[in-house]
Design a protein around this motif. Structure first.
Motif, PDB file in Angstrom:
ATOM      1  N   LYS A 294       6.439 -48.723  -2.428  1.00 38.66           N
ATOM      2  CA  LYS A 294       7.655 -48.422  -1.670  1.00 38.66           C
ATOM      3  C   LYS A 294       8.484 -49.678  -1.429  1.00 38.66           C
ATOM      4  CE  LYS A 294       5.731 -44.351   0.543  1.00 38.66           C
ATOM      5  NZ  LYS A 294       5.263 -43.728   1.768  1.00 38.66           N
TER       6      LYS A 294
ATOM      7  N   GLU B 201       0.344 -47.761  -2.119  1.00 39.78           N
ATOM      8  CA  GLU B 201       1.588 -46.995  -2.101  1.00 39.78           C
ATOM      9  C   GLU B 201       2.652 -47.706  -1.277  1.00 39.78           C
ATOM     10  OE1 GLU B 201       1.667 -42.592  -1.859  1.00 39.78           O
ATOM     11  OE2 GLU B 201      -0.522 -42.777  -1.800  1.00 39.78           O
TER      12      GLU B 201
ATOM     13  N   TYR C  99       6.674 -41.207 -12.793  1.00 38.91           N
ATOM     14  CA  TYR C  99       5.530 -41.368 -11.900  1.00 38.91           C
ATOM     15  C   TYR C  99       5.934 -41.277 -10.438  1.00 38.91           C
ATOM     16  CZ  TYR C  99       2.319 -43.099 -15.560  1.00 38.91           C
ATOM     17  OH  TYR C  99       1.506 -43.229 -16.652  1.00 38.91           O
ATOM     18  N   SER C 100       5.075 -40.663  -9.650  1.00 37.01           N
ATOM     19  CA  SER C 100       5.237 -40.643  -8.195  1.00 37.01           C
ATOM     20  C   SER C 100       4.772 -41.987  -7.639  1.00 37.01           C
ATOM     21  CB  SER C 100       4.381 -39.523  -7.597  1.00 37.01           C
ATOM     22  OG  SER C 100       2.997 -39.831  -7.766  1.00 37.01           O
ATOM     23  N   ASN C 101       5.032 -42.213  -6.365  1.00 39.05           N
ATOM     24  CA  ASN C 101       4.567 -43.453  -5.739  1.00 39.05           C
ATOM     25  C   ASN C 101       3.047 -43.574  -5.835  1.00 39.05           C
ATOM     26  OD1 ASN C 101       7.222 -43.885  -5.140  1.00 39.05           O
ATOM     27  ND2 ASN C 101       6.987 -43.787  -2.927  1.00 39.05           N
ATOM     28  N   LYS C 102       2.357 -42.462  -5.641  1.00 38.46           N
ATOM     29  CA  LYS C 102       0.892 -42.473  -5.714  1.00 38.46           C
ATOM     30  C   LYS C 102       0.421 -42.826  -7.128  1.00 38.46           C
ATOM     31  CE  LYS C 102      -3.104 -39.654  -4.449  1.00 38.46           C
ATOM     32  NZ  LYS C 102      -3.517 -38.391  -3.834  1.00 38.46           N
ATOM     33  N   GLU C 103       1.068 -42.249  -8.129  1.00 37.87           N
ATOM     34  CA  GLU C 103       0.715 -42.551  -9.521  1.00 37.87           C
ATOM     35  C   GLU C 103       1.040 -43.997  -9.877  1.00 37.87           C
ATOM     36  OE1 GLU C 103       1.309 -38.229 -11.676  1.00 37.87           O
ATOM     37  OE2 GLU C 103       3.100 -39.350 -11.065  1.00 37.87           O
TER      38      GLU C 103
ATOM     39  N   ILE D 293       8.813 -45.347 -13.766  1.00 37.05           N
ATOM     40  CA  ILE D 293       9.549 -44.229 -13.157  1.00 37.05           C
ATOM     41  C   ILE D 293      10.470 -43.594 -14.195  1.00 37.05           C
ATOM     42  CG2 ILE D 293      11.307 -43.590 -11.462  1.00 37.05           C
ATOM     43  CD1 ILE D 293      10.113 -45.846  -9.659  1.00 37.05           C
TER      44      ILE D 293
END
Length: 90
Positions: free
Chosen positions: A63, A59, A46-50, A41
């Motif tokens: 989280k 995912e 990065y996003s949660n999906k990435e 991060i």
């Protein structure tokens, strides 16, 4: 990474980012996976999906890891979490 952003990182990066992440993880008793996610991060945004794709996890699991990191650090804001890491660079 855009050219200007790379130069800015070089200017304001007195410690290696990896050492800051490692120190942050040690101080806050993060697991290896939590430290890996925090590093991804902080370094790549990065996003949660990435994150899920990169770490080969769901995912929902990402989280859960982020919630645990925030609990250990004592924040509910990703901005404050990243600000804490950046503050450790100096």
């Amino acid at each position: 990474m855009p050219y200007a952003q790379e130069n800015l990182i070089r200017i304001v990066q007195p410690k290696s980012v990896q050492s800051v992440i490692s120190q942050f993880a040690e101080i806050h008793l993060l697991t290896n996976r939590e430290a890996e996610i925090m590093g991804l991060i902080a370094l790549h945004g990065y996003s949660n999906k990435e994150l899920a794709a990169h770490c080969s996890i769901s995912e929902k699991t990402v989280k859960v890891h982020i919630d645990k990191i925030m609990d250990k650090v004592g924040t509910r804001s990703m901005r404050k979490l990243l600000a804490t890491i950046i503050g450790n660079m100096y």
